[in-house]
Design a protein around this motif. Structure first.
Motif, PDB file in Angstrom:
ATOM      1  N   ALA A   1     -32.546 -43.177  65.715  1.00 51.35           N
ATOM      2  CA  ALA A   1     -32.831 -42.715  67.073  1.00 51.35           C
ATOM      3  C   ALA A   1     -32.395 -41.265  67.262  1.00 51.35           C
ATOM      4  CB  ALA A   1     -32.139 -43.612  68.091  1.00 51.35           C
ATOM      5  N   LEU A   2     -31.227 -40.909  66.735  1.00 55.54           N
ATOM      6  CA  LEU A   2     -30.747 -39.528  66.880  1.00 55.54           C
ATOM      7  C   LEU A   2     -31.601 -38.560  66.084  1.00 55.54           C
ATOM      8  CD1 LEU A   2     -26.868 -39.941  66.801  1.00 55.54           C
ATOM      9  CD2 LEU A   2     -28.365 -39.667  68.769  1.00 55.54           C
ATOM     10  N   PHE A   3     -32.016 -38.980  64.898  1.00 55.36           N
ATOM     11  CA  PHE A   3     -32.867 -38.105  64.099  1.00 55.36           C
ATOM     12  C   PHE A   3     -34.201 -37.899  64.798  1.00 55.36           C
ATOM     13  CE2 PHE A   3     -36.072 -37.375  60.800  1.00 55.36           C
ATOM     14  CZ  PHE A   3     -35.560 -36.213  60.255  1.00 55.36           C
ATOM     15  N   ALA A   4     -34.729 -38.982  65.373  1.00 57.31           N
ATOM     16  CA  ALA A   4     -36.017 -38.896  66.058  1.00 57.31           C
ATOM     17  C   ALA A   4     -35.905 -38.066  67.330  1.00 57.31           C
ATOM     18  CB  ALA A   4     -36.533 -40.291  66.381  1.00 57.31           C
ATOM     19  N   SER A   5     -34.723 -38.012  67.916  1.00 55.91           N
ATOM     20  CA  SER A   5     -34.569 -37.283  69.175  1.00 55.91           C
ATOM     21  C   SER A   5     -33.613 -36.107  69.040  1.00 55.91           C
ATOM     22  CB  SER A   5     -34.084 -38.242  70.259  1.00 55.91           C
ATOM     23  OG  SER A   5     -32.841 -38.774  69.889  1.00 55.91           O
ATOM     24  N   TRP A   6     -33.639 -35.431  67.912  1.00 57.81           N
ATOM     25  CA  TRP A   6     -32.734 -34.294  67.698  1.00 57.81           C
ATOM     26  C   TRP A   6     -32.988 -33.203  68.715  1.00 57.81           C
ATOM     27  CZ3 TRP A   6     -34.399 -29.390  66.891  1.00 57.81           C
ATOM     28  CH2 TRP A   6     -35.745 -29.243  66.529  1.00 57.81           C
ATOM     29  N   SER A   7     -34.231 -33.072  69.145  1.00 60.58           N
ATOM     30  CA  SER A   7     -34.581 -32.053  70.121  1.00 60.58           C
ATOM     31  C   SER A   7     -33.881 -32.317  71.451  1.00 60.58           C
ATOM     32  CB  SER A   7     -36.093 -32.043  70.308  1.00 60.58           C
ATOM     33  OG  SER A   7     -36.446 -31.317  71.435  1.00 60.58           O
TER      34      SER A   7
ATOM     35  N   GLY B   1     -45.695 -18.427  92.158  1.00 65.90           N
ATOM     36  CA  GLY B   1     -45.457 -19.843  92.386  1.00 65.90           C
ATOM     37  C   GLY B   1     -45.556 -20.715  91.142  1.00 65.90           C
ATOM     38  N   GLU B   2     -46.009 -20.155  90.042  1.00 71.38           N
ATOM     39  CA  GLU B   2     -46.145 -20.924  88.803  1.00 71.38           C
ATOM     40  C   GLU B   2     -44.767 -21.353  88.304  1.00 71.38           C
ATOM     41  OE1 GLU B   2     -47.363 -19.907  84.215  1.00 71.38           O
ATOM     42  OE2 GLU B   2     -48.525 -18.948  85.811  1.00 71.38           O
ATOM     43  N   LEU B   3     -44.642 -22.634  87.937  1.00 70.65           N
ATOM     44  CA  LEU B   3     -43.374 -23.192  87.472  1.00 70.65           C
ATOM     45  C   LEU B   3     -43.406 -23.342  85.959  1.00 70.65           C
ATOM     46  CD1 LEU B   3     -40.614 -24.498  88.200  1.00 70.65           C
ATOM     47  CD2 LEU B   3     -41.811 -26.687  88.237  1.00 70.65           C
ATOM     48  N   LEU B   4     -42.357 -22.863  85.302  1.00 71.84           N
ATOM     49  CA  LEU B   4     -42.198 -23.030  83.858  1.00 71.84           C
ATOM     50  C   LEU B   4     -40.933 -23.854  83.633  1.00 71.84           C
ATOM     51  CD1 LEU B   4     -42.827 -22.295  80.861  1.00 71.84           C
ATOM     52  CD2 LEU B   4     -41.382 -20.292  81.181  1.00 71.84           C
ATOM     53  N   VAL B   5     -41.087 -24.962  82.926  1.00 71.30           N
ATOM     54  CA  VAL B   5     -39.944 -25.791  82.559  1.00 71.30           C
ATOM     55  C   VAL B   5     -39.634 -25.434  81.113  1.00 71.30           C
ATOM     56  CG1 VAL B   5     -39.084 -28.129  82.294  1.00 71.30           C
ATOM     57  CG2 VAL B   5     -40.632 -27.591  84.168  1.00 71.30           C
ATOM     58  N   TYR B   6     -38.493 -24.792  80.895  1.00 72.72           N
ATOM     59  CA  TYR B   6     -38.162 -24.211  79.595  1.00 72.72           C
ATOM     60  C   TYR B   6     -36.956 -24.953  79.009  1.00 72.72           C
ATOM     61  CZ  TYR B   6     -38.266 -20.295  76.305  1.00 72.72           C
ATOM     62  OH  TYR B   6     -38.404 -19.515  75.189  1.00 72.72           O
ATOM     63  N   PRO B   7     -37.055 -25.426  77.770  1.00 69.74           N
ATOM     64  CA  PRO B   7     -35.948 -26.183  77.159  1.00 69.74           C
ATOM     65  C   PRO B   7     -34.674 -25.350  77.023  1.00 69.74           C
ATOM     66  CG  PRO B   7     -37.965 -26.377  75.863  1.00 69.74           C
ATOM     67  CD  PRO B   7     -38.211 -25.332  76.889  1.00 69.74           C
TER      68      PRO B   7
ATOM     69  N   LEU C   1     -31.075 -33.986  71.884  1.00 72.20           N
ATOM     70  CA  LEU C   1     -29.648 -33.726  71.714  1.00 72.20           C
ATOM     71  C   LEU C   1     -29.345 -32.232  71.669  1.00 72.20           C
ATOM     72  CD1 LEU C   1     -28.726 -36.491  69.142  1.00 72.20           C
ATOM     73  CD2 LEU C   1     -28.196 -36.417  71.570  1.00 72.20           C
ATOM     74  N   SER C   2     -30.217 -31.455  71.043  1.00 74.44           N
ATOM     75  CA  SER C   2     -29.971 -30.018  71.009  1.00 74.44           C
ATOM     76  C   SER C   2     -30.101 -29.414  72.398  1.00 74.44           C
ATOM     77  CB  SER C   2     -30.916 -29.330  70.016  1.00 74.44           C
ATOM     78  OG  SER C   2     -32.253 -29.379  70.467  1.00 74.44           O
ATOM     79  N   ASN C   3     -30.997 -29.969  73.223  1.00 81.17           N
ATOM     80  CA  ASN C   3     -31.114 -29.480  74.599  1.00 81.17           C
ATOM     81  C   ASN C   3     -29.885 -29.826  75.415  1.00 81.17           C
ATOM     82  OD1 ASN C   3     -33.617 -28.142  74.641  1.00 81.17           O
ATOM     83  ND2 ASN C   3     -34.677 -30.098  74.604  1.00 81.17           N
ATOM     84  N   ILE C   4     -29.344 -31.022  75.220  1.00 88.35           N
ATOM     85  CA  ILE C   4     -28.126 -31.408  75.944  1.00 88.35           C
ATOM     86  C   ILE C   4     -26.963 -30.528  75.508  1.00 88.35           C
ATOM     87  CG2 ILE C   4     -26.416 -33.239  76.227  1.00 88.35           C
ATOM     88  CD1 ILE C   4     -28.728 -35.244  76.094  1.00 88.35           C
TER      89      ILE C   4
ATOM     90  N   ALA D   1     -27.123 -27.527  74.237  1.00 90.05           N
ATOM     91  CA  ALA D   1     -27.351 -26.183  74.774  1.00 90.05           C
ATOM     92  C   ALA D   1     -27.031 -26.138  76.264  1.00 90.05           C
ATOM     93  CB  ALA D   1     -28.801 -25.755  74.529  1.00 90.05           C
ATOM     94  N   GLY D   2     -27.312 -27.228  76.983  1.00 89.17           N
ATOM     95  CA  GLY D   2     -26.968 -27.286  78.407  1.00 89.17           C
ATOM     96  C   GLY D   2     -25.471 -27.203  78.627  1.00 89.17           C
ATOM     97  N   VAL D   3     -24.693 -27.861  77.751  1.00 86.11           N
ATOM     98  CA  VAL D   3     -23.231 -27.790  77.856  1.00 86.11           C
ATOM     99  C   VAL D   3     -22.753 -26.373  77.546  1.00 86.11           C
ATOM    100  CG1 VAL D   3     -21.072 -28.617  76.840  1.00 86.11           C
ATOM    101  CG2 VAL D   3     -22.899 -30.242  77.354  1.00 86.11           C
ATOM    102  N   VAL D   4     -23.317 -25.757  76.514  1.00 84.61           N
ATOM    103  CA  VAL D   4     -22.936 -24.381  76.172  1.00 84.61           C
ATOM    104  C   VAL D   4     -23.290 -23.430  77.319  1.00 84.61           C
ATOM    105  CG1 VAL D   4     -23.402 -22.459  74.593  1.00 84.61           C
ATOM    106  CG2 VAL D   4     -23.064 -24.754  73.685  1.00 84.61           C
ATOM    107  N   LEU D   5     -24.483 -23.595  77.876  1.00 84.35           N
ATOM    108  CA  LEU D   5     -24.872 -22.749  79.008  1.00 84.35           C
ATOM    109  C   LEU D   5     -23.939 -22.942  80.197  1.00 84.35           C
ATOM    110  CD1 LEU D   5     -28.770 -23.044  78.987  1.00 84.35           C
ATOM    111  CD2 LEU D   5     -27.421 -20.999  78.506  1.00 84.35           C
ATOM    112  N   PHE D   6     -23.434 -24.155  80.381  1.00 80.99           N
ATOM    113  CA  PHE D   6     -22.505 -24.405  81.484  1.00 80.99           C
ATOM    114  C   PHE D   6     -21.222 -23.609  81.300  1.00 80.99           C
ATOM    115  CE2 PHE D   6     -18.863 -26.640  83.272  1.00 80.99           C
ATOM    116  CZ  PHE D   6     -19.241 -26.743  84.595  1.00 80.99           C
ATOM    117  N   PHE D   7     -20.649 -23.674  80.101  1.00 84.90           N
ATOM    118  CA  PHE D   7     -19.356 -23.028  79.898  1.00 84.90           C
ATOM    119  C   PHE D   7     -19.464 -21.531  79.658  1.00 84.90           C
ATOM    120  CE2 PHE D   7     -17.979 -27.413  79.123  1.00 84.90           C
ATOM    121  CZ  PHE D   7     -16.911 -27.443  79.993  1.00 84.90           C
ATOM    122  N   SER D   8     -20.563 -21.057  79.098  1.00 81.55           N
ATOM    123  CA  SER D   8     -20.686 -19.616  78.880  1.00 81.55           C
ATOM    124  C   SER D   8     -21.297 -18.938  80.109  1.00 81.55           C
ATOM    125  CB  SER D   8     -21.531 -19.321  77.639  1.00 81.55           C
ATOM    126  OG  SER D   8     -22.867 -19.736  77.833  1.00 81.55           O
TER     127      SER D   8
END
Length: 182
Positions: free
Chosen positions: A94-100, A153-159, A102-105, A107-114
């Motif tokens: 499951a982790l291998f299949a969803s590595w993307s 008004g265009e919305l971009l959802v960026y990982p 996990l990397s987003n999560i 990165a979200g933690v890193v973005l929070f602290f930095s």
């Protein structure tokens, strides 16, 4: 059948260690939650992001607690080896299949602290796959992605992981434009 007094006498050390572990983990959770909230307030980070990071820390402490409990109670992994092997195999796939994800999560933690970017900032992302050269307004920063909106008004959802990998230029911060050379 073993009586309650015999159980407490036989497992006195394990029970004491378990109570101490739970107390230490509880205190550690309180201290870390307070520290994360303080970082969030000092950095002017949205409360929802602070709660998300707090939830990640709670999950990590829970997993750590279960791991330490297995050592305290001297659980023989040989006896439950097949069950653990099956669970870890499923988790690994499951982790291998969803590595993307996990990397987003992560990165979200890193973005929070930095905290290089905050909601309300205007940024320009140097990504050849994004059309146009217009800046984006950061509307929201979530666990997996950042919501960016153009002036039209265009919305971009960026990982989140791409926010860490691509060059991002901060154009406006707190409604103050950064001038070149300042």
């Amino acid at each position: 059948m073993i009586s309650l007094e015999e159980f407490f006498a036989a497992y006195k050390q394990e029970l004491l260690a378990t109570v101490i572990l739970i107390a230490v983990l509880f205190i550690l959770k309180l201290v870390l939650t307070k520290a994360i909230r303080k970082v969030g307030r000092m950095s002017d980070i949205v409360e929802a992001r602070t709660l998300l990071i707090t939830k990640y820390v709670s999950i990590l402490l829970t997993i750590l607690g279960f791991g330490l409990l297995t050592f305290i109670w001297n659980i023989k992994f040989k006896d439950v080896g097949i069950a653990f092997a099956s669970v870890f195999t499923i988790i690994g796939v499951a982790l291998f299949a969803s590595w993307s994800i996990l990397s987003n999560i992560t990165a979200g933690v890193v973005l929070f602290f930095s905290f290089p970017f905050k909601i309300g900032d205007r940024v320009k992302i140097m990504d050849k796959d994004i059309e146009g050269e217009e800046p984006y307004l950061i509307e929201d920063i979530r666990a997996f992605h950042v919501s960016l909106r153009k002036d039209n008004g265009e919305l971009l959802v960026y990982p989140n992981n791409l926010m860490m990998q691509k060059a991002v230029t901060l154009l406006y911060k707190d409604e103050v434009m950064y001038e070149e050379g300042t």
